[in-house]
Design a protein around this motif. Structure first.
Motif, PDB file in Angstrom:
ATOM      1  N   UNK A  31       0.833  -1.212   0.000  1.00  0.00           N
ATOM      2  CA  UNK A  31       0.000   0.000   0.000  1.00  0.00           C
ATOM      3  C   UNK A  31       0.862   1.254   0.000  1.00  0.00           C
ATOM      4  N   UNK A  32       1.958   1.198  -0.745  1.00  0.00           N
ATOM      5  CA  UNK A  32       2.836   2.350  -0.885  1.00  0.00           C
ATOM      6  C   UNK A  32       3.802   2.568   0.253  1.00  0.00           C
ATOM      7  N   UNK A  33       3.785   1.695   1.265  1.00  0.00           N
ATOM      8  CA  UNK A  33       4.651   1.865   2.432  1.00  0.00           C
ATOM      9  C   UNK A  33       5.708   0.759   2.476  1.00  0.00           C
ATOM     10  N   UNK A  34       6.888   1.145   2.871  1.00  0.00           N
ATOM     11  CA  UNK A  34       8.017   0.215   2.959  1.00  0.00           C
ATOM     12  C   UNK A  34       7.782  -0.831   4.047  1.00  0.00           C
ATOM     13  N   UNK A  35       8.059  -2.111   3.717  1.00  0.00           N
ATOM     14  CA  UNK A  35       7.901  -3.176   4.714  1.00  0.00           C
ATOM     15  C   UNK A  35       9.155  -4.034   4.880  1.00  0.00           C
ATOM     16  N   UNK A  36      10.207  -3.798   4.105  1.00  0.00           N
ATOM     17  CA  UNK A  36      11.426  -4.572   4.308  1.00  0.00           C
ATOM     18  C   UNK A  36      12.338  -4.555   3.097  1.00  0.00           C
ATOM     19  N   UNK A  37      13.610  -4.844   3.345  1.00  0.00           N
ATOM     20  CA  UNK A  37      14.610  -4.925   2.284  1.00  0.00           C
ATOM     21  C   UNK A  37      15.534  -6.084   2.561  1.00  0.00           C
ATOM     22  N   UNK A  38      16.196  -6.552   1.529  1.00  0.00           N
ATOM     23  CA  UNK A  38      17.198  -7.613   1.680  1.00  0.00           C
ATOM     24  C   UNK A  38      18.252  -7.475   0.593  1.00  0.00           C
ATOM     25  N   UNK A  39      19.439  -7.896   0.942  1.00  0.00           N
ATOM     26  CA  UNK A  39      20.536  -7.869  -0.018  1.00  0.00           C
ATOM     27  C   UNK A  39      20.524  -9.141  -0.849  1.00  0.00           C
ATOM     28  N   UNK A  40      20.705  -8.981  -2.166  1.00  0.00           N
ATOM     29  CA  UNK A  40      20.759 -10.132  -3.059  1.00  0.00           C
ATOM     30  C   UNK A  40      22.149 -10.761  -3.016  1.00  0.00           C
ATOM     31  N   UNK A  41      22.186 -12.064  -3.124  1.00  0.00           N
ATOM     32  CA  UNK A  41      23.429 -12.799  -3.279  1.00  0.00           C
ATOM     33  C   UNK A  41      23.422 -13.378  -4.687  1.00  0.00           C
ATOM     34  N   UNK A  42      24.398 -12.982  -5.504  1.00  0.00           N
ATOM     35  CA  UNK A  42      24.393 -13.378  -6.906  1.00  0.00           C
ATOM     36  C   UNK A  42      25.570 -14.292  -7.198  1.00  0.00           C
ATOM     37  N   UNK A  43      25.341 -15.244  -8.104  1.00  0.00           N
ATOM     38  CA  UNK A  43      26.453 -16.070  -8.559  1.00  0.00           C
ATOM     39  C   UNK A  43      27.347 -15.244  -9.477  1.00  0.00           C
ATOM     40  N   UNK A  83      11.417 -13.721   4.325  1.00  0.00           N
ATOM     41  CA  UNK A  83      12.432 -12.883   4.965  1.00  0.00           C
ATOM     42  C   UNK A  83      11.805 -11.618   5.523  1.00  0.00           C
ATOM     43  N   UNK A  84      10.847 -11.028   4.814  1.00  0.00           N
ATOM     44  CA  UNK A  84      10.150  -9.854   5.340  1.00  0.00           C
ATOM     45  C   UNK A  84       9.379 -10.220   6.607  1.00  0.00           C
ATOM     46  N   UNK A  85       8.729 -11.378   6.597  1.00  0.00           N
ATOM     47  CA  UNK A  85       7.976 -11.825   7.782  1.00  0.00           C
ATOM     48  C   UNK A  85       8.898 -12.086   8.959  1.00  0.00           C
ATOM     49  N   UNK A  86       9.970 -12.855   8.735  1.00  0.00           N
ATOM     50  CA  UNK A  86      10.830 -13.275   9.834  1.00  0.00           C
ATOM     51  C   UNK A  86      11.849 -12.210  10.230  1.00  0.00           C
ATOM     52  N   UNK A  87      12.253 -11.367   9.280  1.00  0.00           N
ATOM     53  CA  UNK A  87      13.245 -10.341   9.573  1.00  0.00           C
ATOM     54  C   UNK A  87      12.666  -9.014  10.008  1.00  0.00           C
ATOM     55  N   UNK A  88      11.436  -8.725   9.528  1.00  0.00           N
ATOM     56  CA  UNK A  88      10.849  -7.409   9.798  1.00  0.00           C
ATOM     57  C   UNK A  88       9.518  -7.484  10.540  1.00  0.00           C
ATOM     58  N   UNK A 123      -0.017  -1.112   8.174  1.00  0.00           N
ATOM     59  CA  UNK A 123       1.411  -1.286   7.892  1.00  0.00           C
ATOM     60  C   UNK A 123       2.195  -0.507   8.935  1.00  0.00           C
ATOM     61  N   UNK A 124       2.968  -1.181   9.783  1.00  0.00           N
ATOM     62  CA  UNK A 124       3.706  -0.479  10.840  1.00  0.00           C
ATOM     63  C   UNK A 124       4.884   0.301  10.271  1.00  0.00           C
ATOM     64  N   UNK A 125       5.417   1.202  11.077  1.00  0.00           N
ATOM     65  CA  UNK A 125       6.649   1.895  10.697  1.00  0.00           C
ATOM     66  C   UNK A 125       7.808   0.908  10.786  1.00  0.00           C
ATOM     67  N   UNK A 126       8.478   0.686   9.667  1.00  0.00           N
ATOM     68  CA  UNK A 126       9.548  -0.310   9.580  1.00  0.00           C
ATOM     69  C   UNK A 126      10.785   0.376   9.031  1.00  0.00           C
ATOM     70  N   UNK A 127      11.939   0.012   9.565  1.00  0.00           N
ATOM     71  CA  UNK A 127      13.193   0.560   9.048  1.00  0.00           C
ATOM     72  C   UNK A 127      14.196  -0.570   8.898  1.00  0.00           C
ATOM     73  N   UNK A 178      16.819 -16.590  12.492  1.00  0.00           N
ATOM     74  CA  UNK A 178      17.106 -16.501  13.918  1.00  0.00           C
ATOM     75  C   UNK A 178      15.789 -16.314  14.638  1.00  0.00           C
ATOM     76  N   UNK A 179      15.528 -17.136  15.612  1.00  0.00           N
ATOM     77  CA  UNK A 179      14.285 -17.021  16.355  1.00  0.00           C
ATOM     78  C   UNK A 179      14.236 -15.693  17.075  1.00  0.00           C
ATOM     79  N   UNK A 180      13.105 -15.049  16.988  1.00  0.00           N
ATOM     80  CA  UNK A 180      12.952 -13.686  17.479  1.00  0.00           C
ATOM     81  C   UNK A 180      13.179 -13.630  18.992  1.00  0.00           C
ATOM     82  N   UNK A 181      14.064 -12.748  19.396  1.00  0.00           N
ATOM     83  CA  UNK A 181      14.341 -12.579  20.822  1.00  0.00           C
ATOM     84  C   UNK A 181      14.357 -11.086  21.141  1.00  0.00           C
ATOM     85  N   UNK A 182      13.426 -10.652  21.934  1.00  0.00           N
ATOM     86  CA  UNK A 182      13.353  -9.258  22.340  1.00  0.00           C
ATOM     87  C   UNK A 182      12.564  -9.193  23.631  1.00  0.00           C
TER      88      UNK A 182
END
Length: 392
Positions: A211-223, A293-298, A317-321, A375-379
């Motif tokens: 919905x136009x709001x940022x929810x996560x990013x990840x770095x690509x690993x390329x061959x 990755x967006x679900x588990x990382x963000x 959509x929560x504020x995500x950085x 990594x299992x969420x720990x906070x």
């Protein structure tokens, strides 16, 4: 009862997760694909699989004939970029929720994307466009570019047909190969148009919006090599806060300018010297474990949010950085040593990590297996409860 119509799906990843999540919600599910797509046996037996001519009028006519009394109970989406335009057109013709069909139609063409990004003032690689049916005209335009360049179809799926070329001769050979492929087999998703753009050296990222709001990013690993094959993705960004903010803002500007403010949008970007360059806009839900990755990382579940939006539930959509936890997927490729393989799925788990693995046969991406680590969420107790609710 609501029926989810998935126009365009794949044998793995997000397509399977989307269908499973819909069935868990007691939705009926129909998967519509092209006449030559092979999806029989991929989904649970209660999922209806239909092969149709891939134009909006044919799909709409079939849906009206097949479900004459449930038009407003249908919900349309896609899990395959080749079908994004078709799915949006069908939803619009039926008066159902979905992204703006005109904006999607503009965005699926990489040539339109490049023109849009140039008009918006956002950084992007210099490019030329040509027709595979008129390659001599394209050769004249190559003089305007600095080599190496990337040659790719103006429309297509994933990295199919995309190649880095060191000089004009190599670019010509690859464009001629694309033209031969187009003539031999029009089912590949190739169009007559081809893009040649200057190659940008830098780290590659996927950036996700809802919905136009940022929810996560990840770095690509390329061959390593010229074919841009994905080795995997990781939530470990290797960006400082200022560079990450610039990346998020550039993506938000691009999708806002494109009019893609409904539901999920997937961007490919390159960051060079801290400057983000938007490479591609994809007006659909992302595949290849990106949603995981967006679900588990963000802590944001794109699959659940899409189903919520389609069925009339509110989506906040929560504020995500920056990522809140670690998630990483690695693909085993055909070029990897044969012992690096998994013929059947499995998992390993302890108090900190959860590892899943299994086969993933995708010939056009040279994949044969995957390993997914989170990594299992720990906070704090409150944050942990909110995270568990988000991924439940």
């Amino acid at each position: 009862m609501t029926r989810l119509i998935v126009i365009g799906a794949r044998k793995t990843g997000t397509s399977l997760a989307l269908v499973r999540a819909a069935l868990d919600r007691q939705l009926q599910v129909t998967v519509i694909s092209g006449p030559n797509d092979l999806l029989q046996g991929v989904f649970p037996p209660e999922v209806e699989i239909v092969n149709l001519r891939t134009d909006a009028d044919a799909v709409v006519a079939w849906l009206r004939d097949r479900h004459p009394d449930s038009g407003q109970q249908l919900r349309i989406t896609t899990a395959n970029d080749v079908y994004a335009r078709l799915a949006a057109q069908v939803a619009t013709q039926l008066g159902l929720p979905g992204p703006d069909a005109a904006a999607v139609a503009r965005s699926v063409s990489k040539a339109n994307q490049k023109a849009l990004l140039a008009e918006s003032g956002l950084p992007t690689a210099k490019f030329v466009e040509g027709a595979l049916s008129d390659l001599p005209a394209l050769w004249d335009r190559l003089r305007a570019l600095r080599f190496p360049v990337v040659v790719k179809p103006a429309e297509g799926s994933a990295s199919h047909g995309v190649k880095r070329c060191a000089d004009a001769d190599e670019a010509r050979r690859h464009a001629e190969a694309l033209a031969d492929e187009l003539r031999a087999n029009r089912r590949t998703g190739l169009t007559d148009s081809v893009i040649v753009e200057e190659f940008l050296e830098g780290a590659e990222y996927c950036v996700e919006y809802f919905d136009g709001r940022y929810v996560g990013a990840m770095r690509k690993l390329k061959r390593r090599g010229e074919g841009f094959l994905e080795r995997g993705y990781t939530s470990e960004l290797d960006l400082d806060d200022a560079a990450l903010r610039r990346l998020i803002d550039a993506g938000a500007g691009a999708i806002g300018f494109a009019g893609l403010s409904w539901g999920p949008v997937h961007l490919d970007c390159i960051v060079r010297d801290g400057v983000p360059y938007v490479i591609e806009l994809n007006p659909r839900i992302a595949g290849s474990f990106i949603c995981d990755i967006v679900r588990d990382g963000y802590g944001f579940d794109i699959v659940a949010a899409l189903l919520d939006k389609l069925t009339g539930r509110g989506v906040e959509v929560p504020d995500i950085f920056a990522p809140r936890s670690y998630a990483h997927v690695e693909f085993l490729l055909e070029s990897d040593p044969l012992p690096w393989d998994f013929s059947s799925p499995g998992e390993l788990r302890n108090a900190d990590l959860h590892i899943t693995y299994g086969p993933q046969r995708l010939v056009h991406r040279e994949r044969r297996a995957y390993i997914y680590v989170r990594r299992l969420f720990q906070s704090t107790t409150a944050e942990k409860r909110l995270h568990e609710e988000a991924v439940a």
